[in-house]
Design an enzyme around this catalytic site. Structure first.
Site, mmCIF file in Angstrom:
data_model
loop_
_atom_site.group_PDB
_atom_site.id
_atom_site.type_symbol
_atom_site.label_atom_id
_atom_site.label_comp_id
_atom_site.label_asym_id
_atom_site.label_seq_id
_atom_site.Cartn_x
_atom_site.Cartn_y
_atom_site.Cartn_z
ATOM 1 N N ASP A 196 -3.434 0.332 -10.042
ATOM 2 C CA ASP A 196 -4.819 -0.023 -10.362
ATOM 3 C C ASP A 196 -5.003 -0.261 -11.854
ATOM 4 O O ASP A 196 -5.548 -1.289 -12.285
ATOM 5 C CB ASP A 196 -5.772 1.092 -9.918
ATOM 6 C CG ASP A 196 -5.700 1.335 -8.428
ATOM 7 O OD1 ASP A 196 -4.974 0.589 -7.743
ATOM 8 O OD2 ASP A 196 -6.355 2.283 -7.949
ATOM 9 N N GLY B 91 -15.714 4.333 -4.669
ATOM 10 C CA GLY B 91 -15.005 4.963 -3.556
ATOM 11 C C GLY B 91 -14.745 4.037 -2.386
ATOM 12 O O GLY B 91 -14.627 4.487 -1.250
ATOM 13 N N GLU C 274 0.834 -1.205 0.000
ATOM 14 C CA GLU C 274 0.000 0.000 0.000
ATOM 15 C C GLU C 274 0.867 1.252 0.000
ATOM 16 O O GLU C 274 1.800 1.381 0.786
ATOM 17 C CB GLU C 274 -0.895 -0.029 1.247
ATOM 18 C CG GLU C 274 -2.327 0.280 0.981
ATOM 19 C CD GLU C 274 -3.021 -0.639 -0.029
ATOM 20 O OE1 GLU C 274 -3.195 -0.202 -1.182
ATOM 21 O OE2 GLU C 274 -3.416 -1.754 0.332
ATOM 22 N N ASP D 15 3.272 2.383 -4.806
ATOM 23 C CA ASP D 15 3.242 2.362 -6.281
ATOM 24 C C ASP D 15 3.537 3.714 -6.914
ATOM 25 O O ASP D 15 3.444 3.857 -8.123
ATOM 26 C CB ASP D 15 1.913 1.789 -6.797
ATOM 27 C CG ASP D 15 0.731 2.718 -6.631
ATOM 28 O OD1 ASP D 15 0.741 3.536 -5.686
ATOM 29 O OD2 ASP D 15 -0.208 2.626 -7.438
ATOM 30 N N GLY E 50 -12.193 1.638 -2.445
ATOM 31 C CA GLY E 50 -10.841 1.090 -2.511
ATOM 32 C C GLY E 50 -10.738 -0.126 -3.420
ATOM 33 O O GLY E 50 -9.755 -0.854 -3.389
ATOM 34 N N LEU E 51 -11.767 -0.371 -4.251
ATOM 35 C CA LEU E 51 -11.718 -1.485 -5.197
ATOM 36 C C LEU E 51 -11.531 -0.967 -6.623
ATOM 37 O O LEU E 51 -11.649 -1.693 -7.592
ATOM 38 C CB LEU E 51 -12.969 -2.358 -5.073
ATOM 39 C CG LEU E 51 -13.212 -2.908 -3.652
ATOM 40 C CD1 LEU E 51 -14.479 -3.764 -3.607
ATOM 41 C CD2 LEU E 51 -12.018 -3.718 -3.153
ATOM 42 N N SER E 52 -11.255 0.314 -6.701
ATOM 43 C CA SER E 52 -10.819 0.971 -7.935
ATOM 44 C C SER E 52 -11.835 0.989 -9.068
ATOM 45 O O SER E 52 -11.547 0.602 -10.203
ATOM 46 C CB SER E 52 -9.504 0.372 -8.420
ATOM 47 O OG SER E 52 -8.802 1.387 -9.068
ATOM 48 N N SER E 53 -13.016 1.504 -8.744
ATOM 49 C CA SER E 53 -14.002 1.702 -9.814
ATOM 50 C C SER E 53 -13.477 2.709 -10.829
ATOM 51 O O SER E 53 -13.773 2.600 -12.021
ATOM 52 C CB SER E 53 -15.334 2.172 -9.230
ATOM 53 O OG SER E 53 -15.232 3.460 -8.672
ATOM 54 N N SER E 54 -12.683 3.678 -10.395
ATOM 55 C CA SER E 54 -12.212 4.715 -11.333
ATOM 56 C C SER E 54 -11.300 4.106 -12.396
ATOM 57 O O SER E 54 -11.473 4.368 -13.588
ATOM 58 C CB SER E 54 -11.511 5.851 -10.598
ATOM 59 O OG SER E 54 -10.391 5.391 -9.868
HETATM 60 P P1 ADP Z 1 -12.501 4.081 -6.288
HETATM 61 O O1 ADP Z 1 -11.643 4.117 -7.506
HETATM 62 O O2 ADP Z 1 -11.779 3.599 -5.077
HETATM 63 O O3 ADP Z 1 -13.790 3.356 -6.465
HETATM 64 P P2 ADP Z 1 -12.582 6.905 -6.792
HETATM 65 O O4 ADP Z 1 -13.047 8.070 -6.001
HETATM 66 O O5 ADP Z 1 -11.177 6.912 -7.272
HETATM 67 O O6 ADP Z 1 -12.908 5.596 -5.953
HETATM 68 O O7 ADP Z 1 -13.490 6.762 -8.092
HETATM 69 C C1 ADP Z 1 -14.900 6.765 -7.991
HETATM 70 C C2 ADP Z 1 -15.469 7.603 -9.116
HETATM 71 O O8 ADP Z 1 -15.265 6.954 -10.384
HETATM 72 C C3 ADP Z 1 -16.955 7.792 -9.027
HETATM 73 O O9 ADP Z 1 -17.318 8.816 -8.130
HETATM 74 C C4 ADP Z 1 -17.287 8.154 -10.478
HETATM 75 O O10 ADP Z 1 -16.959 9.503 -10.742
HETATM 76 C C5 ADP Z 1 -16.332 7.251 -11.261
HETATM 77 N N1 ADP Z 1 -17.037 6.002 -11.612
HETATM 78 C C6 ADP Z 1 -16.888 4.783 -11.040
HETATM 79 N N2 ADP Z 1 -17.720 3.867 -11.588
HETATM 80 C C7 ADP Z 1 -18.434 4.522 -12.551
HETATM 81 C C8 ADP Z 1 -19.457 4.150 -13.484
HETATM 82 N N3 ADP Z 1 -19.955 2.904 -13.551
HETATM 83 N N4 ADP Z 1 -19.931 5.118 -14.310
HETATM 84 C C9 ADP Z 1 -19.434 6.360 -14.277
HETATM 85 N N5 ADP Z 1 -18.470 6.770 -13.430
HETATM 86 C C10 ADP Z 1 -17.980 5.877 -12.568
HETATM 87 MG MG MG Z 2 -9.893 5.345 -7.739
#
Ligand code: ADP
Ligand code: MG
Length: 388
Positions: free
Chosen positions: A163, A113, A26, A29, A115-119
């Protein structure tokens, strides 16, 4: 974790990217260190259709509204979800990849948001979908770096490379031991020896303390400060990634005490990632669990990035039958824990942990039992002739 996509019609090309969990490593990177993440069975699906209006249009089933622009649009980021896919488009354009007009729809089930990296999942899914639409490809490393630049330069979030790299390059059944200095990596099987009888269990604390983004910047500055002092003293050292604990210790008097602790976390974490890699190769869940617990203590005490709820989850988990170890995963200040649990005890483990957390904090934690899945490139069926 399924991908039923009834809200998106059947026309258009769908490409997907997973989420990821970091087993260990952690905040290593962005200073040339080591990380050991794996891709997990959550997804972002990007559906691209050719557009006849000559424009680029972005929408997501997770957010209202859409963003539409002409191909030569150079507008700044707007501060919402659309910045992630638009940032990716901008980086493709910077590489002179010609992307024909499109409409891109995102669907995703990676918890936001946490920590599983949706972004990064959004970035990588967008990148492969737009590359496919443009009839172009990139290498795994280039793809990850492009998505990281999108997040750094357009979203203005100073994330490292972990990520995007694992989400693009992971292979099912394996964790990915990545050297973030040169992007060399090793795929480590999850099924060696007694490790085959364990499962990775992710527990979402459902809390995210608001200090997180500000503290991230503070931590990065503290690490850079300590790193500069070590480099001045030991010119052969490139960064904290190749600093030994002894070298750091030798500089203790010159480094601010708090910055020293932050650096000590990173330097010892790199040692622990190597140890975790060896434990995986040996198929030794006890050794892997122990090093995960040591990593949690360091993240909590030296890096100062844990919170009460997460500490409770780790402390409770480790006393439950079948749990080899666990730790806070992701950027810190909330989010998820990752635990290594005997497969035949997973059900009692999740029930007991859920109940204890509910009783203590009144929070209904989501718990995910995850196998390691393929990254976006392995899912993308493209021919090598298309490479550019
Ligand atoms: P994490 O990467 O840990 O989930 P982040 O704050 O870095 O948290 O990223 C979350 C953001 O990514 C969301 O608030 C949104 O802006 C974007 N995001 C994630 N998933 C989607 C989705 N399916 N469609 C559009 N935007 C998304
Ligand atoms: Mg992120």
């Amino acid at each position: 974790m399924a991908e039923p996509n009834s809200t998106i019609d059947e026309t258009g090309t769908k490409l997907s990217a997973p989420g990821r969990v970091n087993l260990i490593g952690e905040h290593t990177d962005y200073t040339g260190g080591l990380v050991l993440p794996m891709a997990i069975p959550f997804s972002t699906v990007a559906t691209v259709r050719a557009a006849s209006d000559g424009r680029y249009t972005f929408s997501s089933t997770s957010f209202p509204g859409e963003r539409s622009m002409k191909p030569d649009d150079q507008s700044e980021s707007v501060g919402d979800w659309s910045d992630y896919p638009v940032g990716v488009l901008r980086e493709l354009q910077k590489r002179d990849i010609e992307v024909p007009p499109f409409s891109l729809s995102l669907w995703g089930d990676v918890p936001l948001g946490s920590g599983l990296s949706s972004s990064a999942s959004v970035e990588v899914a967008t990148a492969v979908a737009l590359l496919n639409h443009a009839g172009a490809t990139l290498s795994g490393a280039e793809l990850a770096l492009l998505c990281q630049r999108a997040e750094n330069l357009y979203v203005h979030s100073p994330c490292g490379i972990m990520d995007q790299f694992v989400i693009a390059n992971a292979t099912a059944g394996h964790a990915l031991l990545l050297n973030t200095r040169d992007l060399s990596y090793e795929l480590l099987p999850m099924n060696r020896g007694a490790l085959a009888q364990t499962r990775v269990v992710i527990v979402n604390s459902e809390v995210k303390h608001s200090v997180a983004s500000g503290e991230y910047g503070v931590r990065r500055r503290e690490l850079e400060e300590g790193q500069a002092i070590v480099r001045a003293r030991f010119p052969q050292v490139k960064d904290l990634g190749d600093t030994t604990p002894e070298q750091l210790e030798a500089c203790r008097a010159e480094i601010d005490p708090v910055a020293f602790m932050r650096c000590r976390h990173v330097v010892t974490e790199n040692v622990r990632v190597r140890e975790a890699g060896r434990a995986m190769i040996a198929g030794d869940p006890d050794a892997l669990g122990r090093v995960m617990l040591a990593a949690h203590a360091s993240y909590r005490d030296d890096f100062g990035a844990s919170v009460e709820e997460v500490d409770f989850l780790v402390d409770t988990a480790v006393h439950l039958p079948g749990c080899h170890g666990g730790r806070l995963t992701g950027g810190g200040f909330g989010g998820c824990t990752v635990n290594l649990v005997e497969a035949h005890l997973v059900e009692t483990f999740t029930q007991a942990l859920h109940e204890a957390y509910q009783k203590r904090f009144g929070i209904d934690a989501a718990i995910y039992v995850c196998e390691a899945v393929d990254g976006a490139l392995a899912r993308w069926d493209h021919t090598p002739e298309e490479k550019r």
